[in-house]
Design an enzyme around this catalytic site. Structure first.
Site, short mmCIF file in Angstrom:
data_model
loop_
_atom_site.label_atom_id
_atom_site.label_comp_id
_atom_site.label_asym_id
_atom_site.label_seq_id
_atom_site.Cartn_x
_atom_site.Cartn_y
_atom_site.Cartn_z
N LYS A 1 10.29 -17.92 -0.50
CA LYS A 1 9.84 -16.53 -0.44
C LYS A 1 10.94 -15.64 -0.98
CE LYS A 1 6.42 -13.94 1.33
NZ LYS A 1 5.00 -14.21 1.47
N GLY B 1 -5.49 -3.35 10.14
CA GLY B 1 -5.08 -3.39 8.74
C GLY B 1 -6.27 -3.62 7.84
P1 NAD Z 1 -1.91 -4.61 1.99
O1 NAD Z 1 -0.67 -3.86 1.73
O2 NAD Z 1 -3.00 -4.63 0.95
O3 NAD Z 1 -2.59 -4.10 3.35
C1 NAD Z 1 -1.89 -3.96 4.54
C2 NAD Z 1 -2.55 -2.82 5.29
O4 NAD Z 1 -2.00 -2.77 6.60
C3 NAD Z 1 -2.30 -1.45 4.66
O5 NAD Z 1 -3.54 -0.78 4.50
C4 NAD Z 1 -1.38 -0.74 5.66
O6 NAD Z 1 -1.59 0.66 5.68
C5 NAD Z 1 -1.79 -1.40 6.95
N1 NAD Z 1 -0.81 -1.34 8.04
C6 NAD Z 1 0.53 -1.47 7.98
N2 NAD Z 1 1.06 -1.36 9.22
C7 NAD Z 1 0.03 -1.18 10.07
C8 NAD Z 1 -0.08 -1.02 11.47
N3 NAD Z 1 1.02 -1.02 12.26
N4 NAD Z 1 -1.31 -0.86 12.02
C9 NAD Z 1 -2.41 -0.86 11.25
N5 NAD Z 1 -2.38 -1.00 9.89
C10 NAD Z 1 -1.17 -1.17 9.33
O7 NAD Z 1 -1.42 -6.11 2.34
P2 NAD Z 1 -2.31 -7.42 2.40
O8 NAD Z 1 -2.13 -8.16 1.12
O9 NAD Z 1 -3.68 -7.09 2.88
O10 NAD Z 1 -1.54 -8.26 3.50
C11 NAD Z 1 -1.74 -8.04 4.89
C12 NAD Z 1 -1.03 -9.11 5.70
O11 NAD Z 1 -1.52 -10.40 5.31
C13 NAD Z 1 0.49 -9.20 5.50
O12 NAD Z 1 1.08 -9.61 6.71
C14 NAD Z 1 0.66 -10.29 4.46
O13 NAD Z 1 1.93 -10.89 4.51
C15 NAD Z 1 -0.43 -11.22 4.90
N6 NAD Z 1 -0.90 -12.14 3.87
C16 NAD Z 1 -1.38 -11.66 2.70
C17 NAD Z 1 -1.83 -12.55 1.73
C18 NAD Z 1 -2.44 -12.08 0.45
O14 NAD Z 1 -2.97 -12.91 -0.27
N7 NAD Z 1 -2.41 -10.80 0.13
C19 NAD Z 1 -1.75 -13.93 1.97
C20 NAD Z 1 -1.26 -14.39 3.20
C21 NAD Z 1 -0.84 -13.48 4.14
#
Ligand code: NAD
Length: 354
Positions: A81, A183
Site C-alpha cells: 500500500k 459513507g
Molecule cells: P470515497 O472517498 O468515494 O467515499 C468515502 C465517503 O465517506 C465520502 O463521501 C466521505 O464524505 C464519507 N465520509 C468520510 N468520513 C465519514 C464519516 N466519519 N462519517 C460518514 N461519512 C464519512 O471512498 P470509497 O472509495 O467509497 O472508499 C470508502 C471506504 O472503502 C474506505 O475505507 C476505503 O479504504 C474502502 N475501500 C474502498 C475500495 C474501492 O474500491 N474504492 C476498495 C476496498 C476498500
C-alpha cells in the site's frame, strides 16, 4: 527517528520505503508487507495526516490488510500500500504524481498500485505515464475488465451483505431488510444502489450531507446525520467511510445484528472483533468482504502483464465467490467460538506462509 519496526503494525514488512521528492514536494510511504504469493498489490491513498506517524501507521496497517485480502481472494498477489502525505492545502500536482510513478517504477514490479481514498482514475493515468506497475486504469473496450475498482468493491459487499442476512437472519433476500450505510461515496453509494434494487430499506449518512441526502432522495431512503448512523436500529450496519469505527464506544452504540461493509480496518484494535461477537453481532471481516475492487484491479494487471484478454465475466464470477469465503469463516467461527476476524486472519496468515 521513530523506531517503527518495534510497533505492532510493522508486523515483519518486507520493505517500507519513505519517498521524498524535493522538486515536486511529494512525500509518500510505500509499504510492502508480503510478496509471498506475488507482487504486492494495493492502492495509493492521498490524505492529510495530523502527524507523520499516523501516515506510517495507516500505510503499515493497510499494507498488511492487502496481504490478507489478496490471499483470501485467491489472487496470485502479495500485499502492499502507498500513502501520499498531503499538505494542509491538500494540493496534488502532476509533478507529484510523476515523482510517485518514478518511485513505484524503481521497485521494479514488486509493488503494483491503484486508486484508494483521494486518488482518482485520472491520477492513476498520470502515474501510468511513469510506470507500468499500475492498475485501475480506464477500461479498454466493451466487456473488458478493469477501471475504477469502486463499483466492483460495492458488488462484493452487496453479495456479502446478502450472505450475512442469510446466515444470521435466515432470509433468502434483502427485500425489506433495513441497512444503515455510513459513507455514500464510491463504495457506499454503489452498495446502496444495489440494495435498493432488491427492495432493501435504507438509512444513509455521510459527512458530506448533500451527497447522502441526494442519494436518499434518489433511492427512497432516509437520511440521518453522520453522528447518528451507528446507533440506528436496523438489520445491517454497513460502514463504507473510514476505518477504526468499531471501538469500545462504537460497538456499544450498535443496534444491529450484522456489521458488513467496505471500509478498510474497521476494528480499532485487536479484541474488538471479540467484543462484537460477545454482543452477538455477526461481523463480515472487512478485507474479505471488500475484495471486489482488488479482484478487478489484479485481474486487469495480470491480463495486461501476460498480454491476455480480460473478461469482465471472470471478474464477476470471482467476486460472486466472496460469500463462500465468508460462510466458511462464519462456519469455523460458530464451530470453534473464535471470532470471525481472527478466523480470517489465521486463514490468511497460513496462505502467506506466516
Ligand atoms: P470515497 O472517498 O468515494 O467515499 C468515502 C465517503 O465517506 C465520502 O463521501 C466521505 O464524505 C464519507 N465520509 C468520510 N468520513 C465519514 C464519516 N466519519 N462519517 C460518514 N461519512 C464519512 O471512498 P470509497 O472509495 O467509497 O472508499 C470508502 C471506504 O472503502 C474506505 O475505507 C476505503 O479504504 C474502502 N475501500 C474502498 C475500495 C474501492 O474500491 N474504492 C476498495 C476496498 C476498500
Amino acid at each position: 527517528m521513530m523506531a517503527f519496526w518495534t510497533e505492532a503494525d510493522y508486523d515483519d514488512h518486507e520493505l517500507v520505503q519513505l519517498v521524498h521528492d524535493r522538486a515536486s514536494g511529494l512525500t509518500a510511504i510505500i509499504a510492502l508487507h508480503s510478496t509471498h504469493l506475488g507482487p504486492g498489490a494495493g492502492g495509493t491513498r492521498f490524505w492529510h495526516y495530523a502527524e507523520p506517524k499516523d501516515a506510517m501507521r495507516d500505510a503499515l496497517r493497510l499494507s498488511r490488510g492487502m496481504s490478507y485480502k489478496n490471499a483470501m481472494a485467491g489472487l496470485p498477489m502479495g500485499g502492499g500500500k502507498a500513502v501520499i502525505l498531503a499538505g494542509q492545502d491538500r494540493a496534488k500536482t502532476p509533478a507529484m504524481l510523476a515523482a510517485f510513478g518514478d518511485a513505484v517504477e524503481a521497485l521494479g514490479g514488486r509493488y503494483v498500485t491503484a486508486e484508494d481514498v483521494g486518488i482518482s482514475e485520472a491520477d492513476m493515468v498520470a502515474v501510468s505515464q511513469r510506470t507500468a506497475h499500475v492498475s485501475g486504469l480506464p477500461v479498454q473496450g466493451e466487456g473488458a475488465a478493469g477501471g475504477d475498482p469502486g463499483p466492483f468493491t460495492a458488488m462484493g459487499i452487496y453479495h456479502g451483505i446478502r450472505a450475512a442476512v442469510r446466515h444470521k437472519l435466515g432470509k433468502a433476500s434483502v427485500e425489506g431488510v433495513h441497512v444503515a450505510i455510513q459513507g455514500t461515496g464510491s463504495v457506499g453509494g454503489g452498495v446502496a444502489r444495489l440494495l435498493a434494487k432488491d427492495g432493501a430499506k435504507l438509512t444513509l449518512s455521510d459527512i458530506n450531507e448533500d451527497r447522502a441526502n441526494a442519494l436518499a432522495d434518489e433511492l427512497g431512503g432516509e437520511f440521518v446525520a453522520a453522528d447518528a448512523i451507528m446507533s440506528v436500529a436496523c438489520d445491517v450496519f454497513s460502514p463504507n467511510a473510514l476505518g477504526a469505527i468499531l471501538d469500545d464506544e462504537g460497538i456499544a452504540r450498535l443496534e444491529a445484528p450484522i456489521v458488513a461493509g467496505g471500509a478498510n480496518n474497521q476494528l480499532a484494535r485487536a479484541g474488538h472483533g471479540e467484543k462484537l461477537a460477545a454482543r452477538g453481532i455477526l461481523y463480515a471481516p472487512d478485507y474479505v468482504i471488500n475484495a471486489g475492487g482488488i479482484i478487478s484491479v489484479a485481474m486487469e494487471y495480470l491480463c495486461k502483464r501476460d498480454s491476455a484478454p480480460c473478461d469482465i465475466n471472470e471478474v464477476r464470477k470471482r467476486i460472486a465467490q466472496i460469500p463462500e469465503r465468508l460462510e466458511e469463516i462464519w462456519r469455523q467461527s460458530d464451530a470453534t467460538g473464535v471470532s470471525p476476524d481472527l478466523v480470517a486472519d489465521r486463514m490468511a496468515q497460513k496462505l502467506i506462509g506466516r
